[in-house]
Design an enzyme around this catalytic site. Structure first.
Site: not given
Length: 281
Positions: A126-128
């Protein structure tokens, strides 16, 4: 792992069909982890219909990430899998900055504090700025199975996104996505990009925003964010893609669903959110 052979074939061919890699097949034989009809098998043999195949995939391995000891929320766990609830603002794996805490390092800390010996193998990312479900594979012999699941869209990933404006009907966004050549770590809809398909369905409308469910058929970097921006409804908090400023990116991976590699049961795990806080009004 136990399986009845459904059709007579060569053992190696069958093992590849159930998504063991060539390297893993070799190691399984070298470590005497394969039995057919209760007999250890160290070479390729012909297996017959209804033969009983047993594969020992449980293996202790040294933790391969530097552990950080901090509480993490466990959504599901067994001998083979771990699903954790990723908070927003943390990266999955190291970006080269030794000062950054990663989810991998927190999982390593969890393994060590619970006396488990596994490599830290995240199945997807997942993105940060995105929160929610992340799947880890505890047994390295099973990672090829999950690689196949990812490649063939066999892990259903559902998200909640709070977007600007009003969306009043379900839609399929089918637009290719490629890198933005002018801005690092930014993506855009591009005719020369990779195929990307996102299904969206509105759940709740506010005066100036809509809570939508997003389901992925493909898994491109920033896919949901790029697709929602492309239809004029950027995710709130997503300043990279024209979203309104907020204290966080309002994107949450709330559900994972897939077939368990050992017992073939459907596993569905959800990460609950507080809808009152997942709102801008």
């Amino acid at each position: 792992m136990k399986k009845r052979i459904e059709k007579s074939t060569n053992l190696d061919k069958y093992l590849k069909q159930i998504f063991f890699s060539k390297k893993d097949i070799h190691l399984l034989k070298m470590e005497s982890r394969i039995k057919v009809n209760n007999k250890i098998i160290n070479s390729d043999i012909f297996v017959n219909e209804n033969d009983l195949l047993e594969i020992d995939v449980i293996k202790e391995e040294e933790i391969d990430k530097k552990p950080v000891f901090q509480d993490i929320k466990i959504l599901y766990e067994d001998e083979f899998l771990l699903i954790v609830d990723k908070p927003a603002g943390i990266i999955i794996h190291s970006d080269g900055n030794k000062n950054n805490i990663t989810l991998d390092s927190l999982v390593a800390g969890y393994y060590q504090s619970t006396n488990q010996k596994h490599r830290v193998l995240h199945v997807h990312r997942l993105d940060k700025e995105t929160s929610g479900c992340i799947l880890y594979c505890k047994q390295s012999y099973l990672i090829s199975y999950f690689d196949n699941c990812i490649a063939n869209n066999l892990i259903q990933r559902n998200y909640l996104a709070l977007v600007s404006g009003t969306i009043d009907r379900a839609a399929t966004i089918k637009k290719p996505i490629g890198k933005d050549r002018h801005i690092n770590n930014k993506y855009r809809v591009s005719k020369t990009g990779k195929q990307a398909i996102t299904f969206i369905r509105p759940l709740k409308q506010n005066s100036n925003s809509t809570l939508v469910k997003c389901s992925l058929q493909t898994g491109r970097t920033h896919q949901i964010r790029v697709h929602l921006q492309s239809i004029g409804h950027p995710v709130i908090g997503d300043t990279i893609y024209d979203g309104k400023r907020h204290n966080r990116l309002m994107l949450h991976s709330y559900q994972l669903s897939f077939v368990h590699p050992i017992n073939n049961k459907q596993i569905t795990v959800e990460s609950k959110i507080n809808y009152k806080t997942f709102n801008t009004e």
